[in-house]
Scaffold this active site. Structure first.
Site, PDB file in Angstrom:
ATOM      1  CG  HIS A  22       1.520  10.471   1.912  1.00 20.45           C
ATOM      2  ND1 HIS A  22       2.537   9.640   2.317  1.00 20.45           N
ATOM      3  CD2 HIS A  22       0.371   9.758   2.102  1.00 20.45           C
ATOM      4  CE1 HIS A  22       2.045   8.491   2.743  1.00 20.45           C
ATOM      5  NE2 HIS A  22       0.715   8.533   2.623  1.00 20.45           N
ATOM      6  CD  GLU A  23      -3.237  11.064   1.231  1.00 18.35           C
ATOM      7  OE1 GLU A  23      -3.644  10.129   0.510  1.00 18.35           O
ATOM      8  OE2 GLU A  23      -2.958  10.918   2.444  1.00 18.35           O
ATOM      9  CG  HIS A  26      -1.606   6.868  -1.506  1.00 14.29           C
ATOM     10  ND1 HIS A  26      -0.859   5.714  -1.378  1.00 14.29           N
ATOM     11  CD2 HIS A  26      -1.567   7.469  -0.286  1.00 14.29           C
ATOM     12  CE1 HIS A  26      -0.395   5.614  -0.146  1.00 14.29           C
ATOM     13  NE2 HIS A  26      -0.799   6.670   0.530  1.00 14.29           N
TER      14      HIS A  26
END
Length: 369
Positions: A22-23, A26
């Protein structure tokens, strides 16, 4: 002790991978849009390990594996930054100076990467192990369900239901669905013993007023991997599995929100840890499937229009794109505070559900009595 160690390790691996991906979404989107990333952290708390790479990003690993974060350069914006922070800004590499589309892409990339991870895991699962085939063994019992009330346990083998003598999973599911609220008998094998347990099936009210209620037992069936698929077929199967998991997860969340399903079905980190340990004992294929399911859940939840989540920020950026200027800071601050309060409440409620399902409060009440 062996089960506890397996549960802790499985939980750390499962949640660590999901949070990292998920990170990473980003992070890669920020680099793509020309934004410097100051910090990439997996886990919360004082860093156990930290290092800085050649582009100036500090990488951290924290001791509490319940999340993580990526901090883009200049994420705080001119109105909230200190003079020291402003002096350290690198022109052209700050988050707040980028067009609203670039900022939205950076925020959206996290949930998107969770869906991509689910797709990749499903493809890997189908290409190496085949598409799982459910079998009539109970892999999990939902707390408070009809099965839990009847006394079904993980490891039981279902031989039939009522007049149905078939052990075929599809036939059992069809029979359960057709008998909402009915009192019947479930026939099982537990070890070397054959048992017949009386059970009152649960009822699920569909979202459509015209549709009929369906029965629910509240168990998860174990599965056996099928034959490995060719890569093209695995890609198609992986896409279908990702889509179906997304639809089913969203439908389940909608049913909880609309009151068609009990909120006690909400599980928190303790339930995830327990299920991670249980799934791990069934092998690598089951663990991959569980991770794919959780990855879809994480992606969907982060897209909810709650200000502190990615979805809430995307709503603010959509309003900014329409208005031609950012949402007032005061409104954003109130939204973030309300979002934080909501998530904190959900965390406490889900943890209460987890502890209830473990029987902690019954045990405490028995001690008090």
């Amino acid at each position: 002790m062996h089960d506890l160690i397996r549960t802790i390790l499985a939980f750390c691996v499962v949640l660590g991978v999901l949070v990292f991906i998920h990170e990473l979404g980003h992070y890669l989107a920020a680099r793509w849009r020309g934004v410097k990333v100051e910090t990439f952290s997996i886990g919360f708390g004082p860093p156990l390990v930290r290092w800085t790479d050649k582009v100036g990003t500090e990488w951290r690993v924290g001791p509490i594996p319940l999340g993580g974060f990526v901090k883009p350069h200049g994420f705080e914006g001119p109105d909230e930054a200190t003079d020291e922070q402003k002096a350290a800004w690198e022109p052209g590499r700050t988050f707040h100076d980028k067009p609203v589309l670039s900022r939205a892409i950076i925020i959206l990339a996290g949930p998107v990467f969770n869906f991509v991870l689910a797709f990749v895991l499903f493809v890997l699962l189908f290409a190496t192990c085949g598409q799982p085939i459910p079998r009539n063994e109970v892999a999990g019992v939902k707390a408070g369900s009809a099965a839990a009330t009847a006394g079904l346990k993980t490891g039981d083998t279902i031989l039939g239901l009522g007049d149905l003598s078939s052990s075929d999973v599809a036939a059992i599911q069809k029979q359960v669905a057709s008998e909402p609220g009915q009192q019947t008998t479930i026939h099982i094998k537990r070890g070397a013993e054959d048992l017949s347990l009386p059970v009152t099936l649960g009822t699920v009210k569909p979202s459509s007023a015209q549709a009929k209620p369906i029965g629910q037992l509240g168990i998860e069936f174990a599965s056996t991997p099928g034959a490995p698929q060719s890569f093209p077929k695995a890609v198609v199967s992986g896409a279908k599995a990702t889509w179906m998991t997304t639809v089913q997860t969203l439908d389940g969340l909608i049913q909880i929100i609309t009151g068609q399903h009990t909120a006690r079905d909400l599980g928190g980190p303790l339930r995830i840890a327990q299920m991670s340990g249980q799934v791990a004992q069934y092998g690598f294929a089951s663990l991959l499937s569980f991770m794919a399911l959780l990855s879809v859940n994480l992606g969907l939840i982060n897209l909810f229009p709650v200000p502190i989540l990615d979805g809430g920020r995307l709503v603010f950026y959509l309003v900014e794109a329409i208005r031609g200027r950012p949402v007032p800071k005061k409104i954003q601050e109130v939204g973030f505070q309300a979002g934080f309060a909501l998530l904190a409440g959900l965390f406490l409620f889900s943890t209460f559900n987890d502890l209830s399902s473990f029987g902690l409060f019954k045990w405490l009440s028995s001690l008090a009595g």
